[in-house]
Design an enzyme around this catalytic site. Structure first.
Site, PDB file in Angstrom:
ATOM      1  N   LYS A 174       0.859  -1.186   0.000  1.00 32.03           N
ATOM      2  CA  LYS A 174       0.000   0.000   0.000  1.00 32.03           C
ATOM      3  C   LYS A 174       0.892   1.232   0.000  1.00 32.03           C
ATOM      4  CE  LYS A 174      -1.723   2.904   2.738  1.00 32.03           C
ATOM      5  NZ  LYS A 174      -1.708   4.098   1.853  1.00 32.03           N
ATOM      6  N   GLY A 227       7.283   5.660   7.497  1.00 33.28           N
ATOM      7  CA  GLY A 227       6.415   6.837   7.559  1.00 33.28           C
ATOM      8  C   GLY A 227       6.617   7.568   8.867  1.00 33.28           C
ATOM      9  N   THR A 231       2.039   7.407  13.181  1.00 29.49           N
ATOM     10  CA  THR A 231       1.462   6.263  12.468  1.00 29.49           C
ATOM     11  C   THR A 231       2.181   4.980  12.870  1.00 29.49           C
ATOM     12  OG1 THR A 231       1.133   7.766  10.618  1.00 29.49           O
ATOM     13  CG2 THR A 231       0.734   5.456  10.189  1.00 29.49           C
ATOM     14  N   GLU A 384       9.865  16.402  13.962  1.00 29.25           N
ATOM     15  CA  GLU A 384      10.286  16.312  12.560  1.00 29.25           C
ATOM     16  C   GLU A 384       9.339  17.192  11.736  1.00 29.25           C
ATOM     17  OE1 GLU A 384       9.438  12.561  10.661  1.00 29.25           O
ATOM     18  OE2 GLU A 384      11.399  12.533   9.701  1.00 29.25           O
TER      19      GLU A 384
HETATM   20  P1  NDP Z   1       2.126   8.632   7.444  1.00 30.15           P
HETATM   21  O1  NDP Z   1       2.994   7.993   8.433  1.00 30.15           O
HETATM   22  O2  NDP Z   1       0.770   9.040   7.856  1.00 30.15           O
HETATM   23  O3  NDP Z   1       1.937   7.714   6.140  1.00 30.15           O
HETATM   24  C1  NDP Z   1       2.827   6.758   5.655  1.00 30.15           C
HETATM   25  C2  NDP Z   1       2.029   5.587   5.074  1.00 30.15           C
HETATM   26  O4  NDP Z   1       1.237   4.971   6.092  1.00 30.15           O
HETATM   27  C3  NDP Z   1       1.039   6.020   3.997  1.00 30.15           C
HETATM   28  O5  NDP Z   1       0.938   4.990   3.043  1.00 30.15           O
HETATM   29  C4  NDP Z   1      -0.225   6.163   4.802  1.00 30.15           C
HETATM   30  O6  NDP Z   1      -1.371   6.137   4.022  1.00 30.15           O
HETATM   31  C5  NDP Z   1      -0.135   4.969   5.710  1.00 30.15           C
HETATM   32  N1  NDP Z   1      -0.951   5.036   6.910  1.00 30.15           N
HETATM   33  C6  NDP Z   1      -1.411   6.131   7.557  1.00 30.15           C
HETATM   34  N2  NDP Z   1      -2.116   5.769   8.653  1.00 30.15           N
HETATM   35  C7  NDP Z   1      -2.090   4.419   8.705  1.00 30.15           C
HETATM   36  C8  NDP Z   1      -2.605   3.439   9.611  1.00 30.15           C
HETATM   37  N3  NDP Z   1      -3.276   3.786  10.714  1.00 30.15           N
HETATM   38  N4  NDP Z   1      -2.397   2.142   9.356  1.00 30.15           N
HETATM   39  C9  NDP Z   1      -1.699   1.756   8.271  1.00 30.15           C
HETATM   40  N5  NDP Z   1      -1.172   2.636   7.371  1.00 30.15           N
HETATM   41  C10 NDP Z   1      -1.353   3.945   7.595  1.00 30.15           C
HETATM   42  O7  NDP Z   1       2.894   9.804   6.848  1.00 30.15           O
HETATM   43  P2  NDP Z   1       2.281  11.127   6.278  1.00 30.15           P
HETATM   44  O8  NDP Z   1       2.269  10.947   4.839  1.00 30.15           O
HETATM   45  O9  NDP Z   1       1.009  11.569   6.894  1.00 30.15           O
HETATM   46  O10 NDP Z   1       3.366  12.116   6.821  1.00 30.15           O
HETATM   47  C11 NDP Z   1       3.345  12.467   8.196  1.00 30.15           C
HETATM   48  C12 NDP Z   1       4.711  12.674   8.694  1.00 30.15           C
HETATM   49  O11 NDP Z   1       5.424  11.441   8.634  1.00 30.15           O
HETATM   50  C13 NDP Z   1       5.564  13.595   7.858  1.00 30.15           C
HETATM   51  O12 NDP Z   1       5.330  14.917   8.097  1.00 30.15           O
HETATM   52  C14 NDP Z   1       6.919  13.156   8.279  1.00 30.15           C
HETATM   53  O13 NDP Z   1       7.228  13.735   9.518  1.00 30.15           O
HETATM   54  C15 NDP Z   1       6.774  11.694   8.454  1.00 30.15           C
HETATM   55  N6  NDP Z   1       7.229  10.917   7.315  1.00 30.15           N
HETATM   56  C16 NDP Z   1       8.366  10.199   7.456  1.00 30.15           C
HETATM   57  C17 NDP Z   1       8.839   9.476   6.407  1.00 30.15           C
HETATM   58  C18 NDP Z   1      10.059   8.664   6.500  1.00 30.15           C
HETATM   59  O14 NDP Z   1      10.715   8.439   5.491  1.00 30.15           O
HETATM   60  N7  NDP Z   1      10.394   8.145   7.640  1.00 30.15           N
HETATM   61  C19 NDP Z   1       8.182   9.465   5.121  1.00 30.15           C
HETATM   62  C20 NDP Z   1       6.957  10.232   5.077  1.00 30.15           C
HETATM   63  C21 NDP Z   1       6.524  10.910   6.153  1.00 30.15           C
HETATM   64  P3  NDP Z   1      -1.953   7.452   3.307  1.00 30.15           P
HETATM   65  O15 NDP Z   1      -0.950   8.534   3.416  1.00 30.15           O
HETATM   66  O16 NDP Z   1      -2.160   6.965   1.948  1.00 30.15           O
HETATM   67  O17 NDP Z   1      -3.201   7.775   4.045  1.00 30.15           O
END
Ligand code: NDP
Length: 489
Positions: A174, A227, A231, A384
């Site tokens: 996903k 992510g 989350t 972050e």
């Molecule tokens: P998220 O952690 O929300 O999303 C990452 C992935 O997890 C996406 O595919 C998202 O789906 C999915 N997801 C969200 N909620 C759930 C859940 N409860 N169960 C399973 N999957 C879930 O990142 P965001 O895109 O909202 O970004 C938020 C913050 O995360 C950023 O501002 C940054 O600080 C951090 N981040 C860190 C990253 C890294 O490389 N470590 C990468 C990206 C973000 P969908 O978005 O499709 O709803």
């Protein structure tokens, strides 16, 4: 053609929903894609379970699995331009950067392909009784839910898909709801490379809707997630009732420590790249600059000059050096962090607003920003922001530098700049982070493990440990001449 890939069939969302994907650089419509619901997630898990329990992939010899990864690498190289363009349209990232990412994606598949094909993970155990054959073999974990973010969509995906498949697992992927296209394209290339039906499945949709069932479903054995921290905590909790294996890569608040004896010009240059690359939307971004007291003023002045010279623009603007943020929501979040920093006493040296250029008005742009005179307790230093925001703190000596560097809940990466090799080694060994760079920032290679300490997560991607993450060790003990033991005699 519909965009969900379940059990080897391209299928539309059961609920008939679609989502518009828009380019963050100008809001232009990229495409409308199928938006999965929980029933699609369940069907994808069922397909992956079936393919694991009775399909050919987990029973395919390692050498052949490795070959498939190598063929996939060839196809990714063949179609690199198409992939790079799709990635840029979804993310707003400069085309040249997407092209670099696609090179890295192909390298990742190639490296894991060779590692898997080489085999050699199983071993004979040297036991005391001579009439015993004892072996440790490695088997795939099972059905994996792979959940990936929007900042490096296909790259983060390749770090999971290549080792998961190489180890013989089946999976449901996903991607972020915002950046689905290269994941769709990857499924097509895996099929072209000869992957059997059901081994790779793809659902598109929101985390709260299709991500959650992928982390809770009892038919799933492992969840690998990249992510945000919040989350990540939810996913760990969701996986707990069924005791799934979990691997988490949750970003960082990475220190870039510069001592006064550092190579000045290079350290300035890298300090800017460390944080402003991809507008700060990098999990290993060097967002916390720690500068030794006597160097502070001259160093910050130069970094500010570099920040002010960065030209913003869309993916196909060849003069641009950085692109937009991913969404309006994310832009507002970054703005709020800067405002909080200023309210808590940080001094704005540059940026701190959206650009005035009317040509950028339809995109989610934010100026490269330097916040000086920061302290460790400030929200903008602790959280972050995931945007083009550099916070600057001063330190007096090595002891204070290490203390400040480690004063974070995260532990993904960090760097130390100094002309003194002994000091570089001391600081590197005391920094609690999964990756430490000495007189450098950002490089990584597929041969070396990547991952976090502390709340940056656990588990490793890339390197031999990145493959081991997707394997279970099993001990098989064969008694070659069984005879009664008479323990209870
Ligand atoms: P998220 O952690 O929300 O999303 C990452 C992935 O997890 C996406 O595919 C998202 O789906 C999915 N997801 C969200 N909620 C759930 C859940 N409860 N169960 C399973 N999957 C879930 O990142 P965001 O895109 O909202 O970004 C938020 C913050 O995360 C950023 O501002 C940054 O600080 C951090 N981040 C860190 C990253 C890294 O490389 N470590 C990468 C990206 C973000 P969908 O978005 O499709 O709803």
């Amino acid at each position: 053609m519909p965009e969900l890939f379940i059990g080897g069939t391209w299928t539309a969302a059961a609920g008939g929903r679609k989502r518009e994907i828009r380019c963050p650089a100008d809001g232009a419509l990229v495409a409308s894609v199928d938006e999965a619901g929980p029933e699609d997630a369940s069907a994808a898990v069922a397909a992956a379970r079936d393919a694991y329990d009775s399909g050919p992939w987990p029973r395919t010899p390692a050498a052949e699995r490795g070959e498939l990864l190598l063929r996939t690498a060839d196809l990714l190289e063949r179609d690199k331009a198409e992939f790079a363009r799709a990635e840029s349209l979804d993310t707003g990232k400069r085309l040249v950067e997407s092209a670099y990412d696609m090179d890295d994606v192909a390298k990742c598949f190639r490296w894991f392909g060779h590692l898997v094909a080489a085999g050699g993970h199983d071993r004979v155990v040297d036991t005391a009784p001579p009439d015993v054959d004892s072996r440790v073999v490695h088997e795939p974990v099972g059905v994996c839910s792979l959940i990936t973010p929007w900042n490096y969509p296909l790259l983060q995906t390749s770090w999971k898909v290549a080792p998961a498949l190489g180890a013989g697992n089946t999976f449901v992927l996903k991607p972020s709801e915002l950046t689905p296209h290269t994941a769709v394209m990857l499924m097509r290339r895996l099929t072209e490379a000869g992957l059997p039906e059901g081994a790779a499945n793809l659902v598109l949709g929101a985390g709260g809707v299709v991500g959650v069932p992928l982390t809770e479903d009892p038919r799933v054995d492992m969840v690998s997630f990249t992510g945000g921290l919040v989350t990540g905590r939810r996913i760990m909790a969701a996986a707990a009732p069924t005791v799934k294996k979990v691997a988490l890569e949750l970003g960082g608040k990475n220190p870039n420590v510069v001592f006064s004896d550092a190579a000045f010009e290079a350290a300035v240059d890298y300090a800017a790249t460390a944080v402003f690359l991809h507008s700060g939307q990098v999990c290993s971004a060097g967002a916390r600059l720690l500068v030794q007291e006597e160097l502070h003023d001259a160093f910050v002045a130069e970094v500010v000059e570099q920040a002010e010279s960065i030209r913003l623009g869309g993916p196909f603007d060849e003069n641009a050096r950085a692109g937009p943020l991913i969404s309006a929501e994310h832009l507002e979040k970054v703005e709020a962090y800067v405002e909080a920093g200023l309210a808590e006493g940080a001094v704005l040296r540059c940026g701190g607003s959206r650009p005035g250029d009317p040509e950028l008005a339809d995109g989610f742009y934010y100026l490269p920003t330097v916040l000086d005179e920061c302290t460790p307790d400030m929200t903008v230093v602790r959280d972050e922001s995931f945007g083009p925001v550099l916070t600057v703190e001063r330190f007096r000596d090595e002891e204070e530098a290490v203390a400040l560097a480690n004063d974070t809940v995260y532990g993904l990466a960090g760097a130390v700049w100094t002309g003194d090799p002994a000091r570089a080694d001391r600081v590197a060994s005391r920094m609690r982070a999964g990756t430490v760079w000495i007189n450098d920032f950002h490089p990584y290679v597929p041969q070396a493990e990547w991952g976090g300490m502390k709340q940056s997560g656990f588990g490793r991607e890339l390197g031999p440990a990145g493959l081991a993450e997707y394997l279970e060790a099993k001990h098989i003990w064969r008694n070659l001449s069984p005879s009664p033991q008479r323990w209870f005699a």
